[in-house]
Write a protein that holds these residues in place. Structure first.
Motif, PDB file in Angstrom:
ATOM      1  N   LYS A  33       7.791   0.056  14.238  1.00 18.33           N
ATOM      2  CA  LYS A  33       8.402   1.057  13.372  1.00 18.33           C
ATOM      3  C   LYS A  33       9.766   1.445  13.957  1.00 18.33           C
ATOM      4  N   ASP A  34      10.740   1.504  13.138  1.00 20.27           N
ATOM      5  CA  ASP A  34      12.092   1.921  13.529  1.00 20.27           C
ATOM      6  C   ASP A  34      12.757   0.995  14.549  1.00 20.27           C
ATOM      7  N   VAL A  35      12.430  -0.292  14.546  1.00 22.24           N
ATOM      8  CA  VAL A  35      13.117  -1.210  15.461  1.00 22.24           C
ATOM      9  C   VAL A  35      14.572  -1.396  15.053  1.00 22.24           C
ATOM     10  N   GLU A  36      14.855  -1.128  13.801  1.00 18.85           N
ATOM     11  CA  GLU A  36      16.223  -1.287  13.319  1.00 18.85           C
ATOM     12  C   GLU A  36      17.144  -0.182  13.847  1.00 18.85           C
ATOM     13  N   ASN A  37      16.561   0.934  14.263  1.00 18.27           N
ATOM     14  CA  ASN A  37      17.371   2.041  14.771  1.00 18.27           C
ATOM     15  C   ASN A  37      17.998   1.735  16.122  1.00 18.27           C
ATOM     16  N   ASP A  38      17.486   0.731  16.831  1.00 20.89           N
ATOM     17  CA  ASP A  38      18.030   0.361  18.137  1.00 20.89           C
ATOM     18  C   ASP A  38      19.313  -0.454  18.030  1.00 20.89           C
ATOM     19  N   ILE A  39      19.644  -0.897  16.833  1.00 23.94           N
ATOM     20  CA  ILE A  39      20.771  -1.809  16.651  1.00 23.94           C
ATOM     21  C   ILE A  39      22.018  -1.020  16.251  1.00 23.94           C
ATOM     22  N   PRO A  40      23.120  -1.180  16.987  1.00 20.80           N
ATOM     23  CA  PRO A  40      24.366  -0.525  16.584  1.00 20.80           C
ATOM     24  C   PRO A  40      24.844  -1.047  15.225  1.00 20.80           C
ATOM     25  N   GLU A  41      25.483  -0.198  14.481  1.00 23.99           N
ATOM     26  CA  GLU A  41      25.919  -0.544  13.125  1.00 23.99           C
ATOM     27  C   GLU A  41      26.872  -1.742  13.117  1.00 23.99           C
ATOM     28  N   THR A  42      27.745  -1.825  14.106  1.00 23.24           N
ATOM     29  CA  THR A  42      28.694  -2.947  14.138  1.00 23.24           C
ATOM     30  C   THR A  42      27.972  -4.277  14.302  1.00 23.24           C
ATOM     31  N   LEU A  43      26.913  -4.285  15.108  1.00 24.86           N
ATOM     32  CA  LEU A  43      26.140  -5.517  15.293  1.00 24.86           C
ATOM     33  C   LEU A  43      25.376  -5.871  14.025  1.00 24.86           C
ATOM     34  N   LYS A  44      24.834  -4.858  13.338  1.00 26.44           N
ATOM     35  CA  LYS A  44      24.142  -5.108  12.065  1.00 26.44           C
ATOM     36  C   LYS A  44      25.084  -5.750  11.055  1.00 26.44           C
ATOM     37  N   VAL A  45      26.279  -5.210  10.960  1.00 23.43           N
ATOM     38  CA  VAL A  45      27.250  -5.730   9.996  1.00 23.43           C
ATOM     39  C   VAL A  45      27.660  -7.148  10.364  1.00 23.43           C
ATOM     40  N   THR A  99      18.114 -10.467  10.616  1.00 24.74           N
ATOM     41  CA  THR A  99      19.184  -9.684  11.233  1.00 24.74           C
ATOM     42  C   THR A  99      18.652  -8.868  12.401  1.00 24.74           C
ATOM     43  N   CYS A 100      17.499  -8.262  12.213  1.00 28.29           N
ATOM     44  CA  CYS A 100      16.905  -7.430  13.256  1.00 28.29           C
ATOM     45  C   CYS A 100      16.514  -8.269  14.474  1.00 28.29           C
ATOM     46  N   ALA A 101      15.884  -9.404  14.250  1.00 26.57           N
ATOM     47  CA  ALA A 101      15.440 -10.248  15.362  1.00 26.57           C
ATOM     48  C   ALA A 101      16.624 -10.809  16.147  1.00 26.57           C
ATOM     49  N   ILE A 102      17.620 -11.300  15.441  1.00 28.67           N
ATOM     50  CA  ILE A 102      18.798 -11.853  16.120  1.00 28.67           C
ATOM     51  C   ILE A 102      19.562 -10.753  16.852  1.00 28.67           C
ATOM     52  N   SER A 103      19.657  -9.593  16.233  1.00 30.12           N
ATOM     53  CA  SER A 103      20.356  -8.474  16.870  1.00 30.12           C
ATOM     54  C   SER A 103      19.648  -8.037  18.144  1.00 30.12           C
ATOM     55  N   HIS A 104      18.320  -7.978  18.112  1.00 32.45           N
ATOM     56  CA  HIS A 104      17.575  -7.609  19.317  1.00 32.45           C
ATOM     57  C   HIS A 104      17.776  -8.650  20.413  1.00 32.45           C
ATOM     58  N   ALA A 105      17.836  -9.915  20.038  1.00 37.83           N
ATOM     59  CA  ALA A 105      18.076 -10.962  21.034  1.00 37.83           C
ATOM     60  C   ALA A 105      19.473 -10.821  21.647  1.00 37.83           C
ATOM     61  N   ILE A 106      20.454 -10.485  20.831  1.00 38.17           N
ATOM     62  CA  ILE A 106      21.820 -10.298  21.337  1.00 38.17           C
ATOM     63  C   ILE A 106      21.883  -9.083  22.264  1.00 38.17           C
ATOM     64  N   ILE A 107      21.235  -7.993  21.863  1.00 38.64           N
ATOM     65  CA  ILE A 107      21.225  -6.797  22.717  1.00 38.64           C
ATOM     66  C   ILE A 107      20.527  -7.107  24.034  1.00 38.64           C
ATOM     67  N   ASN A 108      19.415  -7.822  23.960  1.00 39.43           N
ATOM     68  CA  ASN A 108      18.672  -8.180  25.170  1.00 39.43           C
ATOM     69  C   ASN A 108      19.496  -9.091  26.077  1.00 39.43           C
ATOM     70  N   ALA A 109      20.274  -9.985  25.505  1.00 37.35           N
ATOM     71  CA  ALA A 109      21.130 -10.859  26.311  1.00 37.35           C
ATOM     72  C   ALA A 109      22.290 -10.077  26.925  1.00 37.35           C
ATOM     73  N   THR A 110      22.774  -9.079  26.208  1.00 37.01           N
ATOM     74  CA  THR A 110      23.887  -8.272  26.700  1.00 37.01           C
ATOM     75  C   THR A 110      23.429  -7.282  27.768  1.00 37.01           C
ATOM     76  N   ARG A 111      22.237  -6.737  27.586  1.00 35.40           N
ATOM     77  CA  ARG A 111      21.705  -5.731  28.515  1.00 35.40           C
ATOM     78  C   ARG A 111      20.293  -6.123  28.948  1.00 35.40           C
ATOM     79  N   PRO A 112      20.144  -7.146  29.770  1.00 29.29           N
ATOM     80  CA  PRO A 112      18.805  -7.644  30.100  1.00 29.29           C
ATOM     81  C   PRO A 112      17.928  -6.660  30.877  1.00 29.29           C
ATOM     82  N   ARG A 113      18.518  -5.778  31.656  1.00 25.32           N
ATOM     83  CA  ARG A 113      17.714  -4.850  32.457  1.00 25.32           C
ATOM     84  C   ARG A 113      17.548  -3.480  31.819  1.00 25.32           C
ATOM     85  N   SER A 114      18.319  -3.200  30.797  1.00 18.52           N
ATOM     86  CA  SER A 114      18.276  -1.849  30.249  1.00 18.52           C
ATOM     87  C   SER A 114      17.888  -1.803  28.774  1.00 18.52           C
ATOM     88  N   PHE A 115      17.232  -2.850  28.284  1.00 15.77           N
ATOM     89  CA  PHE A 115      16.766  -2.844  26.900  1.00 15.77           C
ATOM     90  C   PHE A 115      15.456  -3.608  26.813  1.00 15.77           C
TER      91      PHE A 115
END
Length: 123
Positions: free
Chosen positions: A56-68, A92-108
């Motif tokens: 629930k609400d996994v989409e809220n973790d994604i910054p708007e710029t990344l969603k766009v 979009t949500c799955a790819i965005s989470h993968a990008i966030i995880n790659a950008t911040r591997p220890r803090s997400f």
């Protein structure tokens, strides 16, 4: 107004004559903006969602710029059919989470990616 003029003038002065180099410069600028937005979000690491609220609400973790950005890459027509919207949203949500995880591997910690990994591990 003066700041806008300076920024606009600087943008036009730094443009490259070569179209290919200009496109790369724009993409690098967009990447820097998205990376900055990803790094500016504080993700909680000490708590984890309950099992019934896991996705629930996994989409809220994604910054708007990344969603766009990801949404524009995946489906530039923005899913005109109602059945395409949930699929595009999930992609979009799955790819965005993968990008966030790659950008911040220890803090997400992505509940979406952990849930996917757990599901694949069970099979």
């Amino acid at each position: 107004n003066t700041g806008y003029k300076i920024l606009t003038q600087n943008w036009y002065n730094s443009r490259n004559a070569d179209e290919k180099e200009e496109r790369l410069r724009i993409v690098k600028a967009a990447a820097a903006i998205v990376r900055e937005d990803i790094r500016s979000v504080i993700y909680p690491l000490d708590t984890y969602p309950k099992v019934d609220e896991f996705l629930k609400d996994v989409e809220n973790d994604i910054p708007e710029t990344l969603k766009v950005l990801v949404g524009s890459i995946i489906n530039p027509k923005k899913g005109k059919t109602p059945s395409a919207r949930p699929k595009q949203k999930a992609k979009t949500c799955a790819i965005s989470h993968a990008i966030i995880n790659a950008t911040r591997p220890r803090s997400f910690l992505s509940p979406l990616l952990i849930g996917l990994g757990a599901t694949l591990h069970k099979k």
